[in-house]
Design a protein around this motif. Structure first.
Motif, PDB file in Angstrom:
ATOM      1  N   THR A   1       0.834  -1.205   0.000  1.00 29.07           N
ATOM      2  CA  THR A   1       0.000   0.000   0.000  1.00 29.07           C
ATOM      3  C   THR A   1       0.867   1.252   0.000  1.00 29.07           C
ATOM      4  N   LEU A   2       1.891   1.277   0.847  1.00 25.41           N
ATOM      5  CA  LEU A   2       2.791   2.432   0.868  1.00 25.41           C
ATOM      6  C   LEU A   2       3.449   2.633  -0.488  1.00 25.41           C
ATOM      7  N   SER A   3       3.901   1.544  -1.103  1.00 26.13           N
ATOM      8  CA  SER A   3       4.529   1.655  -2.436  1.00 26.13           C
ATOM      9  C   SER A   3       3.578   2.302  -3.434  1.00 26.13           C
ATOM     10  N   SER A   4       2.360   1.843  -3.417  1.00 25.29           N
ATOM     11  CA  SER A   4       1.364   2.381  -4.345  1.00 25.29           C
ATOM     12  C   SER A   4       1.116   3.864  -4.090  1.00 25.29           C
ATOM     13  N   LEU A   5       0.981   4.233  -2.836  1.00 28.88           N
ATOM     14  CA  LEU A   5       0.682   5.628  -2.509  1.00 28.88           C
ATOM     15  C   LEU A   5       1.856   6.554  -2.798  1.00 28.88           C
ATOM     16  N   VAL A   6       3.087   6.087  -2.534  1.00 29.47           N
ATOM     17  CA  VAL A   6       4.261   6.898  -2.856  1.00 29.47           C
ATOM     18  C   VAL A   6       4.316   7.121  -4.360  1.00 29.47           C
TER      19      VAL A   6
ATOM     20  N   LEU B   1      11.764   1.697   1.528  1.00 30.30           N
ATOM     21  CA  LEU B   1      10.721   1.554   0.515  1.00 30.30           C
ATOM     22  C   LEU B   1      10.658   2.812  -0.351  1.00 30.30           C
ATOM     23  N   VAL B   2      10.721   3.977   0.267  1.00 30.27           N
ATOM     24  CA  VAL B   2      10.659   5.228  -0.493  1.00 30.27           C
ATOM     25  C   VAL B   2      11.865   5.350  -1.417  1.00 30.27           C
ATOM     26  N   LEU B   3      13.037   4.980  -0.929  1.00 35.32           N
ATOM     27  CA  LEU B   3      14.227   4.994  -1.772  1.00 35.32           C
ATOM     28  C   LEU B   3      14.040   4.046  -2.955  1.00 35.32           C
ATOM     29  N   HIS B   4      13.510   2.868  -2.702  1.00 33.79           N
ATOM     30  CA  HIS B   4      13.282   1.885  -3.759  1.00 33.79           C
ATOM     31  C   HIS B   4      12.290   2.419  -4.798  1.00 33.79           C
ATOM     32  N   CYS B   5      11.252   3.079  -4.338  1.00 32.95           N
ATOM     33  CA  CYS B   5      10.259   3.651  -5.254  1.00 32.95           C
ATOM     34  C   CYS B   5      10.878   4.693  -6.175  1.00 32.95           C
ATOM     35  N   ALA B   6      11.902   5.394  -5.699  1.00 34.24           N
ATOM     36  CA  ALA B   6      12.553   6.414  -6.530  1.00 34.24           C
ATOM     37  C   ALA B   6      13.093   5.809  -7.819  1.00 34.24           C
TER      38      ALA B   6
END
Length: 130
Positions: A64-69, A97-102
């Motif tokens: 869910t966090l990945s999707s929202l970021v 997770l936020v770093l990975h999403c970048a």
């Protein structure tokens, strides 16, 4: 009790598990705005999706966090950072997770997520040490 009522009650139980009473209060504010929307969110989102057993709550919180970021949705991100912490995701895991999403959604989306996440950490008294 109808299937719809059962899904709603199951959703309430799941939300209570993953967020506690504060989460219930936040979601139920939609009752006064649009009762059908609140019912769908509880019945489907929590009663049908979050209640499935193939993934645990921590895994669902990370997804869910990945999707929202990656979508850049700060208010929902705020809610679900609280949820993630509540189900055992560590602050370091959230930041990673936020770093990975970048790498997959771009730096601007991740950059925009950090202030929201750090604000939640501050609200709940979480300090991150590297």
């Amino acid at each position: 009790m109808s299937i719809r009522d059962e899904s709603y009650e199951k959703g309430m139980d799941i939300l209570r598990q993953i967020r506690g009473e504060q989460g219930i209060d936040q979601v139920q504010r939609f009752q006064s705005i649009h009762p059908a929307f609140e019912e769908m969110m509880m019945s489907f989102g929590y009663g049908e999706v979050w209640s499935r057993t193939e993934l645990d709550h921590k895994q669902r919180a990370l997804i869910t966090l990945s999707s929202l970021v990656t979508q850049g949705i700060p208010e929902a991100l705020r809610f679900h950072v609280h949820t993630a912490i509540h189900v055992g995701v560590t602050p370091k895991e959230i930041l990673e997770l936020v770093l990975h999403c970048a790498a997959y959604a771009g730096f601007p989306k991740s950059v925009a997520a950090f202030p929201v996440i750090l604000e939640v950490f501050e609200e709940i008294g979480v300090e991150v040490e590297w």
